[in-house]
Each structure stands twice: as C-alpha cells, then as structure tokens.
Design an enzyme around this catalytic site. Structure first.
Site, PDB file in Angstrom:
ATOM      1  N   ASP A  29       0.842  -1.196   0.000  1.00  0.00           N
ATOM      2  CA  ASP A  29       0.000   0.000   0.000  1.00  0.00           C
ATOM      3  C   ASP A  29       0.879   1.248   0.000  1.00  0.00           C
ATOM      4  O   ASP A  29       1.971   1.228  -0.561  1.00  0.00           O
ATOM      5  CB  ASP A  29      -0.942  -0.035   1.207  1.00  0.00           C
ATOM      6  CG  ASP A  29      -2.316   0.529   0.904  1.00  0.00           C
ATOM      7  OD1 ASP A  29      -2.412   1.759   0.733  1.00  0.00           O
ATOM      8  OD2 ASP A  29      -3.291  -0.236   0.839  1.00  0.00           O
ATOM      9  N   HIS A  61      -3.618   5.921   3.332  1.00  0.00           N
ATOM     10  CA  HIS A  61      -4.398   4.747   2.935  1.00  0.00           C
ATOM     11  C   HIS A  61      -3.851   3.471   3.558  1.00  0.00           C
ATOM     12  O   HIS A  61      -4.594   2.655   4.111  1.00  0.00           O
ATOM     13  CB  HIS A  61      -4.383   4.641   1.401  1.00  0.00           C
ATOM     14  CG  HIS A  61      -5.345   3.658   0.817  1.00  0.00           C
ATOM     15  ND1 HIS A  61      -5.029   2.321   0.659  1.00  0.00           N
ATOM     16  CD2 HIS A  61      -6.598   3.804   0.338  1.00  0.00           C
ATOM     17  CE1 HIS A  61      -6.052   1.696   0.100  1.00  0.00           C
ATOM     18  NE2 HIS A  61      -7.027   2.572  -0.102  1.00  0.00           N
ATOM     19  N   SER A 246     -11.352  -0.990  -0.874  1.00  0.00           N
ATOM     20  CA  SER A 246     -10.048  -0.997  -0.198  1.00  0.00           C
ATOM     21  C   SER A 246     -10.197  -1.251   1.286  1.00  0.00           C
ATOM     22  O   SER A 246      -9.266  -1.726   1.934  1.00  0.00           O
ATOM     23  CB  SER A 246      -9.337   0.355  -0.393  1.00  0.00           C
ATOM     24  OG  SER A 246      -8.839   0.491  -1.691  1.00  0.00           O
TER      25      SER A 246
END
Length: 303
Positions: A29, A61, A246
């Site tokens: 990520d 994220h 996600s």
C-alpha cells in the site's frame, strides 16, 4: 469497527481466544506510521517507491488498511476499557511494503518487485496472507496486466493467500480492477455499497466492482462492509473514516488471519473452499454477488 464485527459475526471467534496471534500479514500500500494501535507488531517496512528508511505513510491509505486488519484499538478505549476501533485480528503481525506514492499511484514494476520479495521472504517471516487494496483498470496495457496476474498467482502458488479489492468502478459488469480478475486469488467487494450515505464519501451507488470477468469468472467471491470504516489515521494519534472496497478487503484479510491462527496448515485453496462453503448470503441482493457475505464464526467453527 465494532459495527463491522457484528455484521461479519465474530463473537464465537473472539470467545474462543482467536486474535490473529502468530499470523503474519503483508500489506502492499502507501506505507504505515508508528500508530500506538500497532504496538511492536510491525515486523518490517520496505519502501519500493522512494527507498527511504523508517516508517512513513505520505497518503494515509496504508495505515488505515492495516488498522482494519490488525490495529488493537489501544487509543480508542471506552469507559469500560474496551476498544472501539480495534481491527479484526488485533494480535496479528504486519509487514508493510510501500508500493504507492503520496497520491496513491504506483508503477507495475515496483509492484512486481514487491510481489517477488514476498515469495522469497515467505519462510523467513512466516507469511500467511497478502492484502492488496489497489488495482489497475482493464484499460492498462495487456503486457502489464498479464505480468501482474502471473505474479499474484505465483504468490498464491507459493502458499500465501492473496486478498485483493474489487475496485470502486461498479456497478457495471466486468468492472473489477486487476489483479482482482485472477481465477486463483480472493477478490472482495463491499456489501454496503448501496447505502444512503455512500455519496457522502465521494462514491457512487453500487460502487463495488462487479464481474463476471471477460473469462466468465464470478467476481468478487466474497463481500464485507466497506463504507464508513473508521481505522488508524496517518497522524499516528487518532482515527479517520474511509470507504471503498479498499476497506472491505482488509476486513476479510483480518478474518482470514483468525482462521489461519486456528488452521495454520490450511493451503490458500483449502481456505478459499472453506470460505465458499461457509459464506452467509444475506438476502436476494447479496446472493446475486459471488458467494455472499463473510461469516467469521462459520469460518472458524468446527473442522
């Protein structure tokens, strides 16, 4: 996160003591920060983007995704001393491979390098799971697509269960992002992508990517909550709320960490079959997508 745990049914798993202990999860990520909810369970950080040393996440994220999987909620205790925002597997170990930059973009070659690293380091770190909450659109070059699909299949064949997000390009058919179209790996969609609050998070109704793929493969196979998920923030001192597949993918990855704690000798194919057999269709709409909702207690109960 407590809301999510109720939806995916974790009571039995937690009552029997499952927490993801001794299970190592790799997350590919944007990076990770040293949030108190991770304790000393971040085994390794490697930066495939900039080659920097030391933990960092210039987007947020990756920290959020990892918190969903394995944050222990230390900073979110209620007045009874119980965590409000703990992840699904709060004692799992984590490895972060940074493959995306501050804008969430990355190159195929960097991702391929990280996937090769995972295969080579599997035994050293006891890697059981790989979470990939990123993907490329079908419009990407055919060569890049094939290289990425081959690489994730090699990780799967090495004995690591690969969990990927279906992408947020639904509700049209054949809208699953790559590598989620792979026949082998597990692709996760959001079960709550049609709720009233979806647009408040900048997403469209039915945002979760849908199959079938061009090769008529049912995708995504499994669903989990992905809208309005609160998890660790990149400032390292609190939490933030994000939405999308996600977020749904790490919910499933965390659940699988609990399952691998109980069944450490299962292969990825055996665990995927167990998911298929024990998914929980919740109404007509969900039963039309893949196998249905993940049901953690079904997954870990019995032989």
């Amino acid at each position: 996160m407590n809301r999510v745990k109720k939806i995916i049914h974790t009571n039995y798993a937690y009552r029997t003591g499952l927490s993801g202990q001794n299970v190592t999860v790799v997350v590919m990520d944007t990076g990770i920060v040293r949030h108190p909810d991770f304790g000393n369970r971040i085994l390794l950080f490697r930066d495939f983007c900039n080659g920097r040393q030391g933990l960092y996440d210039d987007n947020g994220h990756g920290t959020h995704v990892t918190g969903i999987i394995a944050g222990d909620g230390k900073l979110s205790l209620d007045r009874n001393g119980r965590p409000v925002y703990s992840g699904i597997a709060p004692r799992a170990n984590m490895i972060m491979l940074k493959v995306l930059d501050e804008k969430g973009n990355g190159s195929t070659q960097k991702v391929l390098g990280a996937l090769d690293w995972v295969v080579k380091q599997k035994d050293k770190y006891g890697i059981k799971l790989l979470n990939i909450s990123v993907g490329m659109l079908p419009s990407a070059g055919k060569r890049e697509q094939q290289e990425l699909l081959l690489a994730v299949d090699e990780v799967w064949d090495a004995g690591i269960m690969v969990v990927v997000a279906a992408g947020n390009n639904g509700p049209k058919e054949n809208s699953v992002t790559i590598p989620g179209i792979s026949r082998k790996i597990l692709t996760v969609g959001s079960s709550d992508d049609n709720g009233a609050g979806v647009r408040g998070y900048g997403l469209g109704q039915g945002y979760s990517g849908l199959g079938p793929t061009a090769c008529c493969i049912v995708k995504p196979e499994i669903l989990a909550p992905g809208t309005g998920i609160t998890s660790c923030s990149q400032n390292g001192t609190g939490y933030q709320t994000k939405s999308g597949t996600s977020m749904a993918a790490p919910v499933v990855t965390g659940a699988l960490a609990l399952a691998f704690e109980k069944y450490p000798h299962f292969t990825p194919a055996e665990m995927k079959l167990r998911l298929y057999e024990r998914a929980y269709p919740r109404g007509e709409a969900l039963s039309k997508v893949g196998w249905g909702m993940i049901h953690v207690d079904n997954l870990v109960r019995g032989v």
